[in-house]
Design a protein around this motif. Structure first.
Motif, PDB file in Angstrom:
ATOM      1  N   ASP A  13      -4.009  -0.438   6.384  1.00  0.00           N
ATOM      2  CA  ASP A  13      -3.759   0.397   5.209  1.00  0.00           C
ATOM      3  C   ASP A  13      -5.064   1.077   4.787  1.00  0.00           C
ATOM      4  O   ASP A  13      -6.157   0.593   5.104  1.00  0.00           O
ATOM      5  CB  ASP A  13      -3.219  -0.501   4.094  1.00  0.00           C
ATOM      6  N   ILE A  14      -4.956   2.203   4.071  1.00  0.00           N
ATOM      7  CA  ILE A  14      -6.164   2.906   3.616  1.00  0.00           C
ATOM      8  C   ILE A  14      -6.587   2.436   2.223  1.00  0.00           C
ATOM      9  O   ILE A  14      -7.596   1.754   2.057  1.00  0.00           O
ATOM     10  CB  ILE A  14      -5.950   4.437   3.597  1.00  0.00           C
ATOM     11  N   ASP A  15      -5.830   2.820   1.206  1.00  0.00           N
ATOM     12  CA  ASP A  15      -6.242   2.607  -0.189  1.00  0.00           C
ATOM     13  C   ASP A  15      -6.204   1.127  -0.552  1.00  0.00           C
ATOM     14  O   ASP A  15      -5.187   0.453  -0.374  1.00  0.00           O
ATOM     15  CB  ASP A  15      -5.335   3.397  -1.129  1.00  0.00           C
ATOM     16  N   HIS A  23     -13.092   6.967  -1.365  1.00  0.00           N
ATOM     17  CA  HIS A  23     -12.658   7.128   0.028  1.00  0.00           C
ATOM     18  C   HIS A  23     -13.745   6.794   1.046  1.00  0.00           C
ATOM     19  O   HIS A  23     -13.646   7.196   2.217  1.00  0.00           O
ATOM     20  CB  HIS A  23     -12.138   8.554   0.286  1.00  0.00           C
ATOM     21  N   ILE A  45      -4.358   3.531  11.708  1.00  0.00           N
ATOM     22  CA  ILE A  45      -4.122   3.651  10.269  1.00  0.00           C
ATOM     23  C   ILE A  45      -2.623   3.486  10.040  1.00  0.00           C
ATOM     24  O   ILE A  45      -1.810   4.020  10.785  1.00  0.00           O
ATOM     25  CB  ILE A  45      -4.568   5.043   9.763  1.00  0.00           C
ATOM     26  N   THR A  47      -0.560   3.983   6.616  1.00  0.00           N
ATOM     27  CA  THR A  47      -0.746   4.307   5.207  1.00  0.00           C
ATOM     28  C   THR A  47       0.519   4.814   4.535  1.00  0.00           C
ATOM     29  O   THR A  47       1.395   5.394   5.185  1.00  0.00           O
ATOM     30  CB  THR A  47      -1.860   5.375   5.056  1.00  0.00           C
ATOM     31  N   ARG A  49       0.238   7.174   2.381  1.00  0.00           N
ATOM     32  CA  ARG A  49      -0.044   8.600   2.186  1.00  0.00           C
ATOM     33  C   ARG A  49       0.595   9.424   3.302  1.00  0.00           C
ATOM     34  O   ARG A  49       0.627   9.002   4.463  1.00  0.00           O
ATOM     35  CB  ARG A  49      -1.553   8.850   2.206  1.00  0.00           C
ATOM     36  N   ILE A  54      -3.898  12.536   3.354  1.00  0.00           N
ATOM     37  CA  ILE A  54      -4.996  11.650   3.756  1.00  0.00           C
ATOM     38  C   ILE A  54      -6.305  12.392   3.541  1.00  0.00           C
ATOM     39  O   ILE A  54      -6.494  13.485   4.080  1.00  0.00           O
ATOM     40  CB  ILE A  54      -4.862  11.229   5.231  1.00  0.00           C
ATOM     41  N   SER A  69       1.721   7.516   9.064  1.00  0.00           N
ATOM     42  CA  SER A  69       1.574   8.027   7.703  1.00  0.00           C
ATOM     43  C   SER A  69       2.911   8.053   6.966  1.00  0.00           C
ATOM     44  O   SER A  69       3.980   7.929   7.556  1.00  0.00           O
ATOM     45  CB  SER A  69       0.960   9.432   7.729  1.00  0.00           C
ATOM     46  N   LYS A 186       6.460   0.814   6.627  1.00  0.00           N
ATOM     47  CA  LYS A 186       5.320   0.590   7.510  1.00  0.00           C
ATOM     48  C   LYS A 186       5.644  -0.386   8.636  1.00  0.00           C
ATOM     49  O   LYS A 186       5.092  -0.282   9.733  1.00  0.00           O
ATOM     50  CB  LYS A 186       4.126   0.067   6.709  1.00  0.00           C
ATOM     51  N   ASP A 213       2.891  -2.904   1.729  1.00  0.00           N
ATOM     52  CA  ASP A 213       2.387  -3.497   2.975  1.00  0.00           C
ATOM     53  C   ASP A 213       3.127  -4.787   3.320  1.00  0.00           C
ATOM     54  O   ASP A 213       2.927  -5.344   4.401  1.00  0.00           O
ATOM     55  CB  ASP A 213       0.890  -3.823   2.846  1.00  0.00           C
TER      56      ASP A 213
END
Length: 262
Positions: A13-15, A23, A45, A47, A49, A54, A69, A186, A213
């Motif tokens: 995951d990103i955030d 970021h 990745i 995410t 988003r 992104i 994504s 996801k 997630d």
């Protein structure tokens, strides 16, 4: 855990997971991702988003083997797009009309190419995001784009979203909902990728912090939660790492995969 010599796939995951403030990916995460990729493992990745939402600087800091994504609505492996399932245009238009007809509501229309946000939100837009103050602005700016995700303010309410259950799924966060085309998440996108690559699910590592997630982590061979993760996510984790700001992804990779390798 993978057997000796077997290829693993990592889904991050990103955030709140890969990135810290503004970021920026902590160097510990960058070094660990580079190290496992050098061993032949695949790093993706995964995410919530959309592709067009992104932050460009995220993908410029370290190389990945692909990007999943929009909560599983688009899969790109290498430079090849292998799956895309945007929200039907008629559904997006209907939701947009509802948002603009109710001025307290705000929304972000996260597309494949760009992200468009209503201007009544109490947070500034990022440089890569486009303002859409009116419904006509929304129509013009999204005309040639597929919308993967619509983030809407909590005051839209679950009753309204549940009324669209034939067309959408949604995820709940502290102050907003993420809407996607029905049935995507996801976990499903992770499954599609490992099936494509022929990687056993026991050789998957998932890294996350938020409730969107949850299914990905629950189905992975090894579930890694950040120290800043929700309690629901921590409860199913095989390993609770450091926080995202402390390089929790890199720390977990060091402990679980690299194990003292240079």
């Amino acid at each position: 855990m993978s057997g000796r010599g077997e290829i693993c796939a990592l889904f991050i995951d990103i955030d709140g997971t890969l990135t810290g403030d503004n970021h920026v990916i902590p160097q510990r995460n960058i070094d660990a991702v580079n190290a496992v990729r050098a061993m032949g493992h695949k790093v993706f990745i995964n995410t919530g988003r959309s592709k067009g939402n992104i932050p460009p600087e995220v993908l410029s800091q370290v190389e990945f083997d692909g990007v999943l994504s929009g909560n599983g609505t688009m899969i790109t492996v290498g430079d090849k797009e292998s799956f895309a399932d945007c929200i039907p245009k008629s559904t997006v238009d209907m939701i947009a009309r509802h948002i603009y007809d109710n001025p307290p509501f705000w929304a972000a229309f996260e597309g494949v190419n760009k992200s468009c946000l209503t201007t009544n939100r109490d947070r500034p837009l990022a440089p890569y995001q486009t303002p859409v103050a009116t419904y006509d602005d929304y129509v013009r700016e999204t005309a040639d784009d597929g919308i993967q995700v619509i983030a809407v303010s909590k005051d839209v309410g679950t009753d309204y979203l549940d009324s669209l259950s034939d067309y959408i799924s949604y995820f709940t966060f502290d102050y907003y909902f993420d809407i996607v085309s029905k049935g995507n998440n996801k976990c499903k996108s992770m499954g599609k990728v490992i099936d494509m690559l022929g990687i056993d699910r026991k050789n998957t590592f998932a890294f996350g912090d938020s409730d969107n997630d949850y299914e990905m982590l629950k189905s992975a061979g090894v579930a890694v939660a950040m120290a800043n993760a929700s309690e629901q996510v921590k409860d199913i984790a095989d390993f609770v790492s450091l926080s995202n700001k402390e390089g929790g992804v890199g720390y977990a990779i060091e402990k679980l995969i690299l194990k003292g390798r240079p």
